[in-house]
Design a protein around this motif. Sequence first.
Motif, mmCIF file in Angstrom:
data_model
loop_
_atom_site.group_PDB
_atom_site.id
_atom_site.type_symbol
_atom_site.label_atom_id
_atom_site.label_comp_id
_atom_site.label_asym_id
_atom_site.label_seq_id
_atom_site.Cartn_x
_atom_site.Cartn_y
_atom_site.Cartn_z
ATOM 1 N N PRO A 95 -4.729 4.000 5.663
ATOM 2 C CA PRO A 95 -3.527 3.759 4.871
ATOM 3 C C PRO A 95 -3.750 2.716 3.774
ATOM 4 C CG PRO A 95 -3.051 3.551 7.221
ATOM 5 C CD PRO A 95 -4.533 3.673 7.070
ATOM 6 N N ALA A 96 -4.715 1.826 3.974
ATOM 7 C CA ALA A 96 -4.949 0.745 3.016
ATOM 8 C C ALA A 96 -5.892 1.166 1.907
ATOM 9 C CB ALA A 96 -5.542 -0.463 3.738
ATOM 10 N N GLY A 97 -6.579 2.264 2.099
ATOM 11 C CA GLY A 97 -7.662 2.582 1.189
ATOM 12 C C GLY A 97 -7.322 3.627 0.159
ATOM 13 N N TYR A 153 1.378 -7.528 -3.873
ATOM 14 C CA TYR A 153 0.153 -8.044 -3.273
ATOM 15 C C TYR A 153 -0.924 -6.973 -3.281
ATOM 16 C CZ TYR A 153 3.266 -11.703 -1.675
ATOM 17 O OH TYR A 153 4.170 -12.719 -1.645
ATOM 18 N N ARG A 154 -2.157 -7.424 -3.367
ATOM 19 C CA ARG A 154 -3.318 -6.539 -3.336
ATOM 20 C C ARG A 154 -4.457 -7.243 -2.615
ATOM 21 N NH1 ARG A 154 -3.549 -2.334 -7.280
ATOM 22 N NH2 ARG A 154 -1.866 -2.431 -8.779
ATOM 23 N N PHE A 155 -5.490 -6.486 -2.328
ATOM 24 C CA PHE A 155 -6.773 -7.041 -1.914
ATOM 25 C C PHE A 155 -7.823 -6.126 -2.525
ATOM 26 C CE2 PHE A 155 -5.428 -4.088 1.337
ATOM 27 C CZ PHE A 155 -6.559 -3.327 1.581
ATOM 28 N N ALA A 161 -21.954 1.357 -3.755
ATOM 29 C CA ALA A 161 -22.556 2.456 -4.513
ATOM 30 C C ALA A 161 -22.332 2.273 -6.013
ATOM 31 C CB ALA A 161 -21.986 3.792 -4.053
ATOM 32 N N LYS A 162 -21.160 1.769 -6.399
ATOM 33 C CA LYS A 162 -20.834 1.582 -7.818
ATOM 34 C C LYS A 162 -21.082 0.160 -8.286
ATOM 35 C CE LYS A 162 -17.096 4.941 -7.710
ATOM 36 N NZ LYS A 162 -15.645 5.058 -7.834
ATOM 37 N N ASP A 163 -21.405 -0.739 -7.350
ATOM 38 C CA ASP A 163 -21.627 -2.137 -7.678
ATOM 39 C C ASP A 163 -20.397 -2.725 -8.384
ATOM 40 O OD1 ASP A 163 -23.054 -4.503 -7.648
ATOM 41 O OD2 ASP A 163 -24.025 -4.115 -9.578
ATOM 42 N N SER A 164 -19.218 -2.447 -7.824
ATOM 43 C CA SER A 164 -17.983 -2.959 -8.430
ATOM 44 C C SER A 164 -16.898 -3.135 -7.357
ATOM 45 C CB SER A 164 -17.476 -1.994 -9.509
ATOM 46 O OG SER A 164 -17.106 -0.759 -8.927
ATOM 47 N N TRP A 165 -15.883 -3.922 -7.701
ATOM 48 C CA TRP A 165 -14.746 -4.152 -6.803
ATOM 49 C C TRP A 165 -13.667 -3.123 -7.091
ATOM 50 C CZ3 TRP A 165 -14.603 -7.544 -2.826
ATOM 51 C CH2 TRP A 165 -15.614 -8.507 -2.777
ATOM 52 N N GLU A 166 -13.015 -2.637 -6.028
ATOM 53 C CA GLU A 166 -11.907 -1.692 -6.170
ATOM 54 C C GLU A 166 -10.674 -2.301 -5.533
ATOM 55 O OE1 GLU A 166 -13.335 1.915 -4.386
ATOM 56 O OE2 GLU A 166 -14.619 2.364 -6.105
ATOM 57 N N ASP A 167 -9.580 -2.352 -6.296
ATOM 58 C CA ASP A 167 -8.336 -2.942 -5.803
ATOM 59 C C ASP A 167 -7.578 -1.970 -4.915
ATOM 60 O OD1 ASP A 167 -8.837 -5.248 -7.208
ATOM 61 O OD2 ASP A 167 -7.514 -4.748 -8.879
ATOM 62 N N SER A 168 -6.871 -2.527 -3.950
ATOM 63 C CA SER A 168 -5.984 -1.723 -3.107
ATOM 64 C C SER A 168 -4.777 -1.312 -3.951
ATOM 65 C CB SER A 168 -5.508 -2.558 -1.911
ATOM 66 O OG SER A 168 -4.596 -3.553 -2.353
ATOM 67 N N ALA A 177 0.544 -6.184 3.409
ATOM 68 C CA ALA A 177 -0.737 -6.288 2.700
ATOM 69 C C ALA A 177 -1.809 -6.882 3.610
ATOM 70 C CB ALA A 177 -0.570 -7.134 1.442
ATOM 71 N N GLU A 178 -1.433 -7.915 4.379
ATOM 72 C CA GLU A 178 -2.392 -8.533 5.316
ATOM 73 C C GLU A 178 -2.826 -7.523 6.382
ATOM 74 O OE1 GLU A 178 -3.886 -11.339 5.105
ATOM 75 O OE2 GLU A 178 -2.652 -12.632 3.850
ATOM 76 N N ALA A 179 -1.871 -6.734 6.879
ATOM 77 C CA ALA A 179 -2.192 -5.737 7.906
ATOM 78 C C ALA A 179 -3.117 -4.659 7.337
ATOM 79 C CB ALA A 179 -0.910 -5.106 8.446
ATOM 80 N N MET A 180 -2.842 -4.223 6.114
ATOM 81 C CA MET A 180 -3.677 -3.199 5.480
ATOM 82 C C MET A 180 -5.072 -3.749 5.182
ATOM 83 S SD MET A 180 -0.820 -1.449 3.031
ATOM 84 C CE MET A 180 -1.817 -0.116 2.385
ATOM 85 N N ARG A 181 -5.135 -5.012 4.780
ATOM 86 C CA ARG A 181 -6.425 -5.658 4.521
ATOM 87 C C ARG A 181 -7.224 -5.746 5.813
ATOM 88 N NH1 ARG A 181 -9.498 -10.099 6.179
ATOM 89 N NH2 ARG A 181 -10.949 -10.606 4.538
ATOM 90 N N GLU A 182 -6.545 -6.068 6.903
ATOM 91 C CA GLU A 182 -7.212 -6.161 8.206
ATOM 92 C C GLU A 182 -7.799 -4.810 8.606
ATOM 93 O OE1 GLU A 182 -8.829 -8.282 11.084
ATOM 94 O OE2 GLU A 182 -7.528 -9.195 9.595
#
Length: 194
Positions: A95-97, A153-155, A161-168, A177-182
């Motif tokens: 659900p978080a991804g 909120y995001r994480f 593979a892409k050498d980059s950060w992807e936001d939620s 948000a904390e639960a999804m991050r967990e």
Amino acid sequence: MILNVVIDDQLLELNVPEAFMEQAHDFFAKMDADMDQGWQVDREWIEKPDTMLRAQIAANKLFTALENEDHKLGRLMAGYIVSRIPNVESVELNPAGETRDHRINIEQAATDDAPPSSAEIAHPGIPQGLNKMQAMAQAAKDVSKVFKVGKQYRFSVYNHAKDSWEDSPAIADKAQAEAMREHAFKARFDALCG
């Protein structure tokens, strides 16, 4: 056939009868024809989605269907996954991804040409086979803390593979948000343990 679907440690058994699969054959072919033209996967345009990515796209639609209690669409997406990946063992919906964070677990064949592990599919490029302490440390580096953007909120999760950060996706409630991050952290930890 029964497709096992896991969401937040809850197991759902979706019944996909053989007769239904035959009736939906044209629908599945239309889905493939649409994806043959390329597909928007989160923030990236993919020219030729492979079979596993197509299953993850269907898993994403399955997640939405389950959230909206759209049983017809849910059964169609479950049927598509089973028809394209006949040796599917289970689908873990995150659900978080994003689309690529849904894990398609495949029954391991006893052959040398076994398909890639679900960790390699769901988390391409990550180091694997770490011990628990190493995996915990790496997961802490790969999944950011929750941060505020405007009123939401995001994480972020690091894509090796892409050498980059992807936001939620943007999340209205900090506790959610904390639960999804967990959940994302646990998925990455499990993948790192391989």
